[in-house]
Design a protein around this motif. Sequence first.
Motif, PDB file in Angstrom:
ATOM      1  N   ASN A 192      29.557  13.318 -41.345  1.00 17.97           N
ATOM      2  CA  ASN A 192      30.961  12.990 -41.490  1.00 17.97           C
ATOM      3  C   ASN A 192      31.770  14.014 -41.997  1.00 17.97           C
ATOM      4  O   ASN A 192      32.782  13.804 -42.621  1.00 17.97           O
ATOM      5  CB  ASN A 192      31.023  11.509 -42.470  1.00 17.97           C
ATOM      6  CG  ASN A 192      30.513  10.368 -41.581  1.00 17.97           C
ATOM      7  OD1 ASN A 192      31.380  10.119 -40.618  1.00 17.97           O
ATOM      8  ND2 ASN A 192      29.515   9.796 -41.796  1.00 17.97           N
ATOM      9  N   LYS A 194      38.205   6.186 -46.916  1.00  9.46           N
ATOM     10  CA  LYS A 194      38.703   5.752 -45.775  1.00  9.46           C
ATOM     11  C   LYS A 194      40.025   5.885 -45.554  1.00  9.46           C
ATOM     12  O   LYS A 194      40.444   6.452 -44.563  1.00  9.46           O
ATOM     13  CB  LYS A 194      38.581   3.963 -45.695  1.00  9.46           C
ATOM     14  CG  LYS A 194      37.139   3.468 -45.918  1.00  9.46           C
ATOM     15  CD  LYS A 194      36.246   3.644 -44.776  1.00  9.46           C
ATOM     16  CE  LYS A 194      37.092   2.534 -43.599  1.00  9.46           C
ATOM     17  NZ  LYS A 194      36.578   2.915 -42.379  1.00  9.46           N
ATOM     18  N   GLN A 200      36.982   7.046 -39.376  1.00  4.23           N
ATOM     19  CA  GLN A 200      35.925   6.687 -38.531  1.00  4.23           C
ATOM     20  C   GLN A 200      34.506   6.642 -39.608  1.00  4.23           C
ATOM     21  O   GLN A 200      33.598   6.145 -38.882  1.00  4.23           O
ATOM     22  CB  GLN A 200      35.556   8.105 -37.882  1.00  4.23           C
ATOM     23  CG  GLN A 200      34.903   9.290 -38.696  1.00  4.23           C
ATOM     24  CD  GLN A 200      35.852  10.030 -39.750  1.00  4.23           C
ATOM     25  OE1 GLN A 200      37.211   9.735 -39.856  1.00  4.23           O
ATOM     26  NE2 GLN A 200      35.316  10.991 -40.302  1.00  4.23           N
ATOM     27  N   SER A 207      32.410   4.162 -41.324  1.00  4.15           N
ATOM     28  CA  SER A 207      32.383   2.620 -41.679  1.00  4.15           C
ATOM     29  C   SER A 207      32.573   2.276 -43.010  1.00  4.15           C
ATOM     30  O   SER A 207      31.821   3.246 -44.106  1.00  4.15           O
ATOM     31  CB  SER A 207      31.079   2.214 -40.903  1.00  4.15           C
ATOM     32  OG  SER A 207      30.045   2.420 -41.902  1.00  4.15           O
ATOM     33  N   GLU A 208      32.796   1.221 -43.464  1.00  5.53           N
ATOM     34  CA  GLU A 208      32.697   0.866 -44.878  1.00  5.53           C
ATOM     35  C   GLU A 208      31.245   0.863 -45.619  1.00  5.53           C
ATOM     36  O   GLU A 208      31.148   1.316 -46.715  1.00  5.53           O
ATOM     37  CB  GLU A 208      33.250  -0.549 -45.041  1.00  5.53           C
ATOM     38  CG  GLU A 208      33.463  -1.042 -46.301  1.00  5.53           C
ATOM     39  CD  GLU A 208      34.911  -0.925 -46.735  1.00  5.53           C
ATOM     40  OE1 GLU A 208      35.210  -0.934 -48.036  1.00  5.53           O
ATOM     41  OE2 GLU A 208      35.857  -0.594 -46.099  1.00  5.53           O
ATOM     42  N   GLU A 209      30.347   0.382 -44.663  1.00  6.32           N
ATOM     43  CA  GLU A 209      29.052   0.411 -44.886  1.00  6.32           C
ATOM     44  C   GLU A 209      28.580   1.908 -45.457  1.00  6.32           C
ATOM     45  O   GLU A 209      27.779   2.285 -46.657  1.00  6.32           O
ATOM     46  CB  GLU A 209      27.906  -0.128 -44.020  1.00  6.32           C
ATOM     47  CG  GLU A 209      26.690  -0.058 -44.511  1.00  6.32           C
ATOM     48  CD  GLU A 209      25.584  -0.582 -43.403  1.00  6.32           C
ATOM     49  OE1 GLU A 209      24.269  -0.537 -43.518  1.00  6.32           O
ATOM     50  OE2 GLU A 209      26.122  -1.136 -42.162  1.00  6.32           O
ATOM     51  N   ASN A 210      28.836   2.859 -44.401  1.00  7.31           N
ATOM     52  CA  ASN A 210      28.458   4.323 -44.572  1.00  7.31           C
ATOM     53  C   ASN A 210      29.160   4.928 -45.797  1.00  7.31           C
ATOM     54  O   ASN A 210      28.765   5.740 -46.554  1.00  7.31           O
ATOM     55  CB  ASN A 210      28.534   5.028 -43.527  1.00  7.31           C
ATOM     56  CG  ASN A 210      27.563   4.856 -42.369  1.00  7.31           C
ATOM     57  OD1 ASN A 210      26.536   4.170 -42.785  1.00  7.31           O
ATOM     58  ND2 ASN A 210      27.746   5.077 -41.285  1.00  7.31           N
TER      59      ASN A 210
END
Length: 109
Positions: A36, A75, A92, A94-97
């Motif tokens: 990321n 985010k 891009q 995710s909340e989890e990542n």
Amino acid sequence: MMNTLMMTAASAALLLMSGMASADDSAAAMSLAQKNACLSCHGVDKKIVGPAFKDVAKKYAGDKGAHDRLVAKVKAGGKGVWGQVPMPPNPQVSEENASKIVEWVLSLK
């Protein structure tokens, strides 16, 4: 005596396995940070454009609300905490990542 020895061996094995899981989790989180582009601006132990991740961990050590605030910052982006260079938003991720990356960053010593 034999039961104590077996329990000690089992405890040692569990500790080793938990250490391996932790190392695996750290490697996975670092991989997410690489994928990321987090490491384009943040070094683990040195400032690049943004602060070193170890400095982030040190700043927020003991701050119970830091995890959720930092996930939101990943985010939405932000500026002003570490200087005037803004951190761009990363919608891009995710909340989890983002949560896994932040947990890893906060675990650094």
